[in-house]
Scaffold this motif. Structure first.
Motif, PDB file in Angstrom:
ATOM      1  N   SER A 223       0.855  -1.188   0.000  1.00  0.00           N
ATOM      2  CA  SER A 223       0.000   0.000   0.000  1.00  0.00           C
ATOM      3  C   SER A 223       0.885   1.230   0.000  1.00  0.00           C
ATOM      4  N   MET A 224       0.321   2.364  -0.311  1.00  0.00           N
ATOM      5  CA  MET A 224       1.062   3.611  -0.262  1.00  0.00           C
ATOM      6  C   MET A 224       1.094   4.101   1.191  1.00  0.00           C
ATOM      7  N   PRO A 225       2.149   4.819   1.572  1.00  0.00           N
ATOM      8  CA  PRO A 225       2.259   5.252   2.967  1.00  0.00           C
ATOM      9  C   PRO A 225       1.171   6.217   3.406  1.00  0.00           C
ATOM     10  N   TYR A 226       0.568   6.924   2.453  1.00  0.00           N
ATOM     11  CA  TYR A 226      -0.515   7.838   2.830  1.00  0.00           C
ATOM     12  C   TYR A 226      -1.854   7.108   2.969  1.00  0.00           C
ATOM     13  N   ASP A 251       6.826   3.898   8.199  1.00  0.00           N
ATOM     14  CA  ASP A 251       6.405   3.131   7.032  1.00  0.00           C
ATOM     15  C   ASP A 251       7.573   3.112   6.052  1.00  0.00           C
ATOM     16  N   MET A 252       8.415   2.064   6.143  1.00  0.00           N
ATOM     17  CA  MET A 252       9.622   1.979   5.324  1.00  0.00           C
ATOM     18  C   MET A 252       9.306   1.369   3.961  1.00  0.00           C
ATOM     19  N   CYS A 253       9.689   2.069   2.900  1.00  0.00           N
ATOM     20  CA  CYS A 253       9.479   1.578   1.544  1.00  0.00           C
ATOM     21  C   CYS A 253      10.605   0.621   1.161  1.00  0.00           C
ATOM     22  N   LEU A 254      10.240  -0.586   0.743  1.00  0.00           N
ATOM     23  CA  LEU A 254      11.227  -1.579   0.310  1.00  0.00           C
ATOM     24  C   LEU A 254      11.275  -1.702  -1.211  1.00  0.00           C
ATOM     25  N   LEU A 255      10.125  -1.681  -1.848  1.00  0.00           N
ATOM     26  CA  LEU A 255      10.033  -1.711  -3.308  1.00  0.00           C
ATOM     27  C   LEU A 255       9.075  -0.615  -3.739  1.00  0.00           C
ATOM     28  N   ASP A 256       9.581   0.324  -4.549  1.00  0.00           N
ATOM     29  CA  ASP A 256       8.732   1.429  -4.962  1.00  0.00           C
ATOM     30  C   ASP A 256       8.268   1.245  -6.399  1.00  0.00           C
ATOM     31  N   ALA A 257       7.931   2.347  -7.075  1.00  0.00           N
ATOM     32  CA  ALA A 257       7.268   2.290  -8.379  1.00  0.00           C
ATOM     33  C   ALA A 257       8.073   1.553  -9.444  1.00  0.00           C
ATOM     34  N   ILE A 258       9.396   1.535  -9.332  1.00  0.00           N
ATOM     35  CA  ILE A 258      10.182   0.879 -10.381  1.00  0.00           C
ATOM     36  C   ILE A 258      10.017  -0.642 -10.346  1.00  0.00           C
ATOM     37  N   PHE A 259       9.381  -1.159  -9.282  1.00  0.00           N
ATOM     38  CA  PHE A 259       9.158  -2.602  -9.179  1.00  0.00           C
ATOM     39  C   PHE A 259       7.674  -2.967  -9.334  1.00  0.00           C
ATOM     40  N   TYR A 260       6.847  -2.022  -9.752  1.00  0.00           N
ATOM     41  CA  TYR A 260       5.436  -2.334  -9.971  1.00  0.00           C
ATOM     42  C   TYR A 260       5.316  -3.375 -11.086  1.00  0.00           C
ATOM     43  N   ASP A 261       4.292  -4.232 -10.958  1.00  0.00           N
ATOM     44  CA  ASP A 261       4.032  -5.238 -11.986  1.00  0.00           C
ATOM     45  C   ASP A 261       2.533  -5.389 -12.164  1.00  0.00           C
ATOM     46  N   ASP A 262       2.119  -6.385 -12.925  1.00  0.00           N
ATOM     47  CA  ASP A 262       0.692  -6.572 -13.192  1.00  0.00           C
ATOM     48  C   ASP A 262      -0.083  -6.880 -11.925  1.00  0.00           C
ATOM     49  N   GLN A 263       0.591  -7.482 -10.950  1.00  0.00           N
ATOM     50  CA  GLN A 263      -0.094  -7.883  -9.716  1.00  0.00           C
ATOM     51  C   GLN A 263      -0.154  -6.754  -8.698  1.00  0.00           C
ATOM     52  N   HIS A 264       0.892  -5.931  -8.648  1.00  0.00           N
ATOM     53  CA  HIS A 264       0.952  -4.878  -7.627  1.00  0.00           C
ATOM     54  C   HIS A 264       1.311  -3.543  -8.262  1.00  0.00           C
ATOM     55  N   GLN A 265       0.487  -2.562  -8.004  1.00  0.00           N
ATOM     56  CA  GLN A 265       0.725  -1.189  -8.455  1.00  0.00           C
ATOM     57  C   GLN A 265       0.853  -0.247  -7.265  1.00  0.00           C
ATOM     58  N   GLU A 266       1.323  -0.807  -6.143  1.00  0.00           N
ATOM     59  CA  GLU A 266       1.544  -0.029  -4.927  1.00  0.00           C
ATOM     60  C   GLU A 266       2.896  -0.407  -4.347  1.00  0.00           C
ATOM     61  N   ASP A 267       3.401   0.443  -3.460  1.00  0.00           N
ATOM     62  CA  ASP A 267       4.700   0.183  -2.847  1.00  0.00           C
ATOM     63  C   ASP A 267       4.631  -1.028  -1.913  1.00  0.00           C
ATOM     64  N   PHE A 268       5.739  -1.750  -1.837  1.00  0.00           N
ATOM     65  CA  PHE A 268       5.873  -2.816  -0.847  1.00  0.00           C
ATOM     66  C   PHE A 268       6.636  -2.224   0.329  1.00  0.00           C
ATOM     67  N   CYS A 269       6.014  -2.189   1.499  1.00  0.00           N
ATOM     68  CA  CYS A 269       6.548  -1.454   2.646  1.00  0.00           C
ATOM     69  C   CYS A 269       6.544  -2.306   3.907  1.00  0.00           C
ATOM     70  N   ARG A 270       7.196  -1.789   4.939  1.00  0.00           N
ATOM     71  CA  ARG A 270       7.189  -2.422   6.246  1.00  0.00           C
ATOM     72  C   ARG A 270       6.789  -1.392   7.281  1.00  0.00           C
ATOM     73  N   LEU A 271       5.687  -1.630   7.928  1.00  0.00           N
ATOM     74  CA  LEU A 271       5.266  -0.785   9.048  1.00  0.00           C
ATOM     75  C   LEU A 271       6.066  -1.163  10.281  1.00  0.00           C
ATOM     76  N   GLU A 272       6.441  -0.165  11.066  1.00  0.00           N
ATOM     77  CA  GLU A 272       7.217  -0.388  12.290  1.00  0.00           C
ATOM     78  C   GLU A 272       6.653   0.480  13.399  1.00  0.00           C
ATOM     79  N   VAL A 273       6.322  -0.153  14.526  1.00  0.00           N
ATOM     80  CA  VAL A 273       5.817   0.587  15.681  1.00  0.00           C
ATOM     81  C   VAL A 273       6.602   0.149  16.919  1.00  0.00           C
TER      82      VAL A 273
END
Length: 276
Positions: A223-226, A251-273
């Protein structure tokens, strides 16, 4: 001196591990001219020129330019040799420092991509992880109506601060969502983009935020961080399982727009609390 007492250009080159073309270049730029050129245009060298070419090859081998070598040979003394070597040593030390920094940037970026297949299989499953202290540059979101374009521009505002200090964002980037706002009517109030400093030190004229070391509840998600729904869901899970948040949401971004594909059009992130 007869040709039989001289060294042919091909042999002179082979003796020093260089090419005929290199010796021709040295002739043309005045670095080392042949002792004799016959009527057919063949170049020959004297045995007495061997020490000069040997010195040229050594100096060239340690990275000294032909211009510097020519200047040195025209006025060579022990003192000028020492100056030339010390100057080159200083340049090498600076290059080593730069390469060490580039290697560290590379290692940091590699660590972000390590075990990515495992991470992607653990989407939406909270886990507990120990995370060391980090310092981040913060750039606030312009408003609460964020989109991908605004996110990119906000991130670059933080990035520019690193560029001004000759740093690269190799340790990762993402967003910081305020715990005090996430469950309110304006969940993005006070939120912004962050970039982790690649080196653990303060930098002048930049306000840094410290993310404390400790145990964090983390969760991978697409999902996007916003989009604050995943963060609220993680906080709900923490409430249900007895974990009390002790800081803002990273909300750390691990894979951003340059890694989008047919399955995912959102960032791959890690939430940390951080938890108490």
């Amino acid at each position: 001196m007869e040709e039989k007492d001289l060294i042919k250009i091909s042999k002179m080159a082979a003796m020093h591990g260089i090419s005929r073309q290199t010796l021709i270049l040295y002739d043309k730029n005045g670095l080392l001219k042949p002792a004799y050129i016959n009527e057919a245009g063949y170049r020959f060298y004297s045995v007495l020129q061997i020490p000069y070419l040997r010195e040229i090859c050594f100096l060239k081998g340690i990275g000294i330019s032909l211009t510097q070598i020519r200047s040195y040979l025209q006025n060579r003394t022990i003192a000028s040799m020492q100056d030339l070597l010390e100057e080159r040593e200083q340049v090498i030390e600076e290059e080593i420092e730069q390469l060490d920094q580039q290697r560290e940037y590379l290692r940091q970026r590699k660590s972000l991509f390590a075990h990515m297949s495992t991470k992607s299989r653990n989407v939406n499953h909270p886990i507990i992880e120990w995370i060391p202290e980090r310092k981040v540059v913060f750039s606030p979101y312009p408003d609460d109506k964020m989109d991908k374009s605004k996110l990119h521009l906000t991130l670059m505002e933080a990035w520019e601060q690193l560029i001004d200090h000759d740093m690269l964002p190799s340790s990762g980037f993402g967003s910081l969502i305020r715990l005090s706002s996430i469950r309110g009517e304006d969940p993005l109030r006070g939120a912004g983009s962050i970039i982790i400093l690649p080196f653990y030190n303060d930098i002048d004229d930049v306000d840094l935020i410290t993310l404390p070391a400790g145990e964090y509840v983390t969760m991978y998600k697409y999902s996007m961080p916003y989009d604050t729904d995943p963060a609220r869901q993680l906080l709900d899970w923490m409430d249900e399982n007895g974990y009390e948040p002790s800081g803002d949401i990273v909300d750390m971004c691990l894979l951003d727009a340059i890694f989008y594909d047919d399955q995912h059009q959102e960032d791959f992130c890690r939430l940390e609390v951080l938890v108490r």
